[in-house]
Design an enzyme around this catalytic site. Structure first.
Site, PDB file in Angstrom:
ATOM      1  N   THR A 124       0.820  -1.205   0.000  1.00 44.99           N
ATOM      2  CA  THR A 124       0.000   0.000   0.000  1.00 44.99           C
ATOM      3  C   THR A 124       0.861   1.265   0.000  1.00 44.99           C
ATOM      4  O   THR A 124       1.992   1.244   0.517  1.00 44.99           O
ATOM      5  CB  THR A 124      -0.913   0.006   1.251  1.00 44.99           C
ATOM      6  OG1 THR A 124      -1.419   1.325   1.462  1.00 44.99           O
ATOM      7  CG2 THR A 124      -0.166  -0.400   2.522  1.00 44.99           C
ATOM      8  N   ASP A 125       0.299   2.351  -0.529  1.00 43.50           N
ATOM      9  CA  ASP A 125       1.012   3.644  -0.479  1.00 43.50           C
ATOM     10  C   ASP A 125       1.237   4.088   0.970  1.00 43.50           C
ATOM     11  O   ASP A 125       2.075   4.943   1.231  1.00 43.50           O
ATOM     12  CB  ASP A 125       0.241   4.726  -1.262  1.00 43.50           C
ATOM     13  CG  ASP A 125      -1.153   5.034  -0.726  1.00 43.50           C
ATOM     14  OD1 ASP A 125      -1.625   4.334   0.186  1.00 43.50           O
ATOM     15  OD2 ASP A 125      -1.772   5.998  -1.234  1.00 43.50           O
ATOM     16  N   GLU A 126       0.478   3.504   1.913  1.00 51.36           N
ATOM     17  CA  GLU A 126       0.554   3.972   3.309  1.00 51.36           C
ATOM     18  C   GLU A 126       1.894   3.636   3.962  1.00 51.36           C
ATOM     19  O   GLU A 126       2.228   4.203   5.001  1.00 51.36           O
ATOM     20  CB  GLU A 126      -0.616   3.407   4.124  1.00 51.36           C
ATOM     21  CG  GLU A 126      -1.935   3.820   3.502  1.00 51.36           C
ATOM     22  CD  GLU A 126      -3.148   3.583   4.386  1.00 51.36           C
ATOM     23  OE1 GLU A 126      -2.998   3.505   5.624  1.00 51.36           O
ATOM     24  OE2 GLU A 126      -4.252   3.471   3.830  1.00 51.36           O
ATOM     25  N   TYR A 149      -1.446  -0.532  11.062  1.00 50.61           N
ATOM     26  CA  TYR A 149      -1.722  -1.226   9.786  1.00 50.61           C
ATOM     27  C   TYR A 149      -0.555  -1.039   8.822  1.00 50.61           C
ATOM     28  O   TYR A 149       0.005  -2.009   8.287  1.00 50.61           O
ATOM     29  CB  TYR A 149      -3.023  -0.690   9.169  1.00 50.61           C
ATOM     30  CG  TYR A 149      -3.152  -0.959   7.680  1.00 50.61           C
ATOM     31  CD1 TYR A 149      -3.313  -2.255   7.199  1.00 50.61           C
ATOM     32  CD2 TYR A 149      -3.091   0.081   6.744  1.00 50.61           C
ATOM     33  CE1 TYR A 149      -3.409  -2.513   5.825  1.00 50.61           C
ATOM     34  CE2 TYR A 149      -3.192  -0.164   5.375  1.00 50.61           C
ATOM     35  CZ  TYR A 149      -3.347  -1.456   4.917  1.00 50.61           C
ATOM     36  OH  TYR A 149      -3.443  -1.711   3.572  1.00 50.61           O
ATOM     37  N   LYS A 153       2.219  -3.737   7.131  1.00 53.86           N
ATOM     38  CA  LYS A 153       2.406  -3.933   5.686  1.00 53.86           C
ATOM     39  C   LYS A 153       3.871  -3.676   5.306  1.00 53.86           C
ATOM     40  O   LYS A 153       4.438  -4.373   4.458  1.00 53.86           O
ATOM     41  CB  LYS A 153       1.495  -2.994   4.884  1.00 53.86           C
ATOM     42  CG  LYS A 153       0.005  -3.234   5.050  1.00 53.86           C
ATOM     43  CD  LYS A 153      -0.477  -4.549   4.478  1.00 53.86           C
ATOM     44  CE  LYS A 153      -0.405  -4.606   2.978  1.00 53.86           C
ATOM     45  NZ  LYS A 153      -0.960  -5.898   2.452  1.00 53.86           N
TER      46      LYS A 153
HETATM   47  P1  NAD Z   1     -10.294  -6.585   2.530  1.00 56.23           P
HETATM   48  O1  NAD Z   1     -10.214  -6.293   3.988  1.00 56.23           O
HETATM   49  O2  NAD Z   1     -11.516  -6.215   1.769  1.00 56.23           O
HETATM   50  O3  NAD Z   1     -10.042  -8.162   2.280  1.00 56.23           O
HETATM   51  C1  NAD Z   1      -9.089  -8.893   2.972  1.00 56.23           C
HETATM   52  C2  NAD Z   1      -9.320 -10.369   2.677  1.00 56.23           C
HETATM   53  O4  NAD Z   1      -8.293 -11.131   3.356  1.00 56.23           O
HETATM   54  C3  NAD Z   1     -10.653 -10.893   3.190  1.00 56.23           C
HETATM   55  O5  NAD Z   1     -11.253 -11.734   2.219  1.00 56.23           O
HETATM   56  C4  NAD Z   1     -10.272 -11.699   4.429  1.00 56.23           C
HETATM   57  O6  NAD Z   1     -11.167 -12.759   4.723  1.00 56.23           O
HETATM   58  C5  NAD Z   1      -8.897 -12.200   4.032  1.00 56.23           C
HETATM   59  N1  NAD Z   1      -8.062 -12.532   5.205  1.00 56.23           N
HETATM   60  C6  NAD Z   1      -7.859 -11.769   6.308  1.00 56.23           C
HETATM   61  N2  NAD Z   1      -7.063 -12.416   7.187  1.00 56.23           N
HETATM   62  C7  NAD Z   1      -6.745 -13.607   6.621  1.00 56.23           C
HETATM   63  C8  NAD Z   1      -5.937 -14.704   7.015  1.00 56.23           C
HETATM   64  N3  NAD Z   1      -5.312 -14.728   8.207  1.00 56.23           N
HETATM   65  N4  NAD Z   1      -5.816 -15.762   6.178  1.00 56.23           N
HETATM   66  C9  NAD Z   1      -6.457 -15.754   4.976  1.00 56.23           C
HETATM   67  N5  NAD Z   1      -7.252 -14.776   4.562  1.00 56.23           N
HETATM   68  C10 NAD Z   1      -7.394 -13.692   5.363  1.00 56.23           C
HETATM   69  O7  NAD Z   1      -9.007  -5.895   1.904  1.00 56.23           O
HETATM   70  P2  NAD Z   1      -8.838  -5.143   0.502  1.00 56.23           P
HETATM   71  O8  NAD Z   1      -9.264  -3.740   0.644  1.00 56.23           O
HETATM   72  O9  NAD Z   1      -9.390  -5.999  -0.567  1.00 56.23           O
HETATM   73  O10 NAD Z   1      -7.241  -5.144   0.412  1.00 56.23           O
HETATM   74  C11 NAD Z   1      -6.547  -6.258  -0.164  1.00 56.23           C
HETATM   75  C12 NAD Z   1      -5.064  -6.012  -0.076  1.00 56.23           C
HETATM   76  O11 NAD Z   1      -4.733  -4.782  -0.730  1.00 56.23           O
HETATM   77  C13 NAD Z   1      -4.553  -5.871   1.361  1.00 56.23           C
HETATM   78  O12 NAD Z   1      -3.302  -6.509   1.449  1.00 56.23           O
HETATM   79  C14 NAD Z   1      -4.401  -4.359   1.542  1.00 56.23           C
HETATM   80  O13 NAD Z   1      -3.361  -4.080   2.471  1.00 56.23           O
HETATM   81  C15 NAD Z   1      -4.014  -3.939   0.141  1.00 56.23           C
HETATM   82  N6  NAD Z   1      -4.393  -2.559  -0.226  1.00 56.23           N
HETATM   83  C16 NAD Z   1      -5.670  -2.114  -0.083  1.00 56.23           C
HETATM   84  C17 NAD Z   1      -5.992  -0.818  -0.476  1.00 56.23           C
HETATM   85  C18 NAD Z   1      -7.403  -0.313  -0.385  1.00 56.23           C
HETATM   86  O14 NAD Z   1      -7.641   0.873  -0.710  1.00 56.23           O
HETATM   87  N7  NAD Z   1      -8.384  -1.110  -0.004  1.00 56.23           N
HETATM   88  C19 NAD Z   1      -5.004   0.015  -1.004  1.00 56.23           C
HETATM   89  C20 NAD Z   1      -3.693  -0.471  -1.133  1.00 56.23           C
HETATM   90  C21 NAD Z   1      -3.396  -1.772  -0.750  1.00 56.23           C
HETATM   91  P1  TYD Z   2     -10.255   4.795   4.703  1.00 52.33           P
HETATM   92  O1  TYD Z   2     -11.300   4.463   3.684  1.00 52.33           O
HETATM   93  O2  TYD Z   2     -10.362   4.201   6.066  1.00 52.33           O
HETATM   94  O3  TYD Z   2      -8.834   4.507   4.039  1.00 52.33           O
HETATM   95  P2  TYD Z   2      -7.340   4.868   4.586  1.00 52.33           P
HETATM   96  O4  TYD Z   2      -7.392   5.280   5.994  1.00 52.33           O
HETATM   97  O5  TYD Z   2      -6.664   3.562   4.387  1.00 52.33           O
HETATM   98  O6  TYD Z   2      -6.834   5.949   3.678  1.00 52.33           O
HETATM   99  O7  TYD Z   2     -10.247   6.369   4.885  1.00 52.33           O
HETATM  100  C1  TYD Z   2      -9.996   7.264   3.812  1.00 52.33           C
HETATM  101  C2  TYD Z   2      -9.879   8.658   4.395  1.00 52.33           C
HETATM  102  O8  TYD Z   2     -11.146   9.056   4.917  1.00 52.33           O
HETATM  103  C3  TYD Z   2      -8.909   8.749   5.569  1.00 52.33           C
HETATM  104  O9  TYD Z   2      -8.273  10.029   5.537  1.00 52.33           O
HETATM  105  C4  TYD Z   2      -9.808   8.661   6.798  1.00 52.33           C
HETATM  106  C5  TYD Z   2     -11.084   9.340   6.324  1.00 52.33           C
HETATM  107  N1  TYD Z   2     -12.346   8.848   6.901  1.00 52.33           N
HETATM  108  C6  TYD Z   2     -13.290   9.767   7.376  1.00 52.33           C
HETATM  109  O10 TYD Z   2     -13.085  10.997   7.348  1.00 52.33           O
HETATM  110  N2  TYD Z   2     -14.471   9.260   7.871  1.00 52.33           N
HETATM  111  C7  TYD Z   2     -14.738   7.924   7.927  1.00 52.33           C
HETATM  112  O11 TYD Z   2     -15.834   7.525   8.422  1.00 52.33           O
HETATM  113  C8  TYD Z   2     -13.761   7.002   7.429  1.00 52.33           C
HETATM  114  C9  TYD Z   2     -14.014   5.506   7.482  1.00 52.33           C
HETATM  115  C10 TYD Z   2     -12.579   7.519   6.918  1.00 52.33           C
END
Ligand code: NAD
Ligand code: TYD
Length: 341
Positions: A124-126, A149, A153
């Site tokens: 992730t960019d985070e 988190y 990562k």
């Molecule tokens: P999500 O929370 O929607 O899904 C996570 C999945 O992992 C779920 O299906 C869950 O059941 C499974 N999981 C959790 N713990 C597990 C374990 N111990 N064993 C097997 N499976 C397990 O997450 P997402 O938003 O789809 O993100 C997917 C990946 O992308 C993550 O690694 C996250 O760090 C990365 N990512 C997400 C974002 C975003 O904006 N959502 C951005 C950058 C990177």
């Molecule tokens: P989020 O979707 O939790 O992603 P991330 O924290 O991984 O970037 O949040 C996106 C942005 O929105 C983040 O700056 C936190 C903010 N946020 C709110 O202001 N209100 C909310 O209820 C949530 C869930 C997030």
């Protein structure tokens, strides 16, 4: 040919699986997922009966689960599985360390043992931490995560690079900005805001709402992930950005406009602890090396996302009530038990 996807029942993983099955309908794809609160098998209903798709329930942090599910000589592991919500990591970090850090090492060990040809780690960019305005996090910038988190990562990234360096594992890493789109669990900003706006409920804005994020549609992200998987250089890291950087308040105002709802729904609440002000990645490498650019403009993507949530109110209802968690037993339990026998 076979690929092993972890976390394929989550938001991004399920989009990746759906795209993969459409593109390579004759290649075996195994979805290995623990089905935590974030894993929703309804996200995979479009492919659940496809002959190339297989679901295995298991935990990435349990070596026996992984060993039993991972075939020999698999083409790739695409590792999405993670605890992914920053707010939850602030409340309790232990599960983030277990799944995100230990789970990644378990997969790396299994990848070596079973001679997996390529390991794609979805980061992730985070991991770059908060970036001052005008600056961009590059692939070779130092990692500086600030939430539990992001720290978990970043730790996993180090383990992936260590496995590549020490054992010659062919590993690639991607770091994507904030994803949005269909099937996102309604705890994240955009689906939560859409659900609240439709119910006329307040939308919580953390602090002053001026935190900046770069939004990318999940289908653009998964297209990039496939390119990296197939053509990325061994050992390389690729940033994937949306090109739509804006403060949360502006994003929410755009959403209100699209949904024809009043600004009075925006409600400032206490800020997230340690809230990063801005994430911004320099993603010129993927554009220059692999020719990728995002295709979905933010307003267009938000409109289609709102339309998706509007036409899937039953999905939202089951996701918020927790009813989706019975899906595996109701629909899959018997079917998969039979298929595996
Ligand atoms: P999500 O929370 O929607 O899904 C996570 C999945 O992992 C779920 O299906 C869950 O059941 C499974 N999981 C959790 N713990 C597990 C374990 N111990 N064993 C097997 N499976 C397990 O997450 P997402 O938003 O789809 O993100 C997917 C990946 O992308 C993550 O690694 C996250 O760090 C990365 N990512 C997400 C974002 C975003 O904006 N959502 C951005 C950058 C990177
Ligand atoms: P989020 O979707 O939790 O992603 P991330 O924290 O991984 O970037 O949040 C996106 C942005 O929105 C983040 O700056 C936190 C903010 N946020 C709110 O202001 N209100 C909310 O209820 C949530 C869930 C997030």
């Amino acid at each position: 040919m076979a690929i092993f996807v972890t976390g394929g029942a989550g938001f991004i993983g399920s989009e990746f699986v759906r795209q993969w099955v459409r593109r390579y309908p004759s290649q075996l794809i195994i979805n290995f997922d623990k089905l935590t609160y974030a894993g929703n098998l309804e996200n995979l209903s479009p492919v659940e009966n496809h002959p190339a798709y297989r679901m295995v329930r298991g935990d990435v942090a349990e070596p026996e689960d992984v060993r039993a599910a991972l075939p020999e000589d698999c083409d790739a592991i695409v590792h999405f599985a993670a605890e992914s919500h920053v707010d939850r990591s602030i409340l309790s970090a232990a599960e983030f360390v277990r799944t995100n850090v230990l789970g990644t090492q378990v997969l790396l060990d299994a990848a070596r043992e079973k001679r997996v040809r390529r390991f794609l780690y979805i980061s992730t960019d985070e991991v770059g931490g908060s970036i001052p305005p005008g600056q961009y996090f590059r692939e070779d910038s130092p990692l500086a995560p600030s939430s539990p988190y992001a720290a978990s990562k970043a730790a996993a990234e180090h383990l992936v690079r260590a496995a590549a360096h020490t054992f010659g594992l062919d590993a690639v890493i991607t770091r994507t900005s904030n994803n949005y789109g269909p099937y996102q669990f309604p705890e994240k900003l955009i689906p939560l805001a859409i659900a609240n706006i439709r119910r006329g409920k307040p939308v919580p804005v953390y602090g002053d709402g001026l935190q900046v994020r770069d939004w990318i549609h999940v289908s653009d992200n998964c297209r990039a992930l496939m390119l990296v998987l197939e053509h990325g250089k061994p050992g390389a890291t690729y940033h994937i950005g949306g090109g739509h950087e804006l403060p949360n308040l502006e994003l929410l105002r755009l959403l209100l406009k699209i949904m024809d709802a009043p600004g009075s729904l925006l409600t400032h609440v206490k800020d997230r602890l340690g809230h990063d002000r801005r994430y911004a990645v320099d993603w010129s490498r993927i554009r220059n090396e692999l020719g990728w650019t995002p295709e979905i403009a933010l307003e267009e993507g938000l409109r289609s996302t709102v339309a998706w949530y509007d036409s899937h109110s039953d999905w939202v209802e089951r996701a918020t009530s927790g009813e989706y968690r019975t899906y595996y037993e109701r629909v899959y339990g018997m079917q998969y038990a039979q298929r595996q026998n």
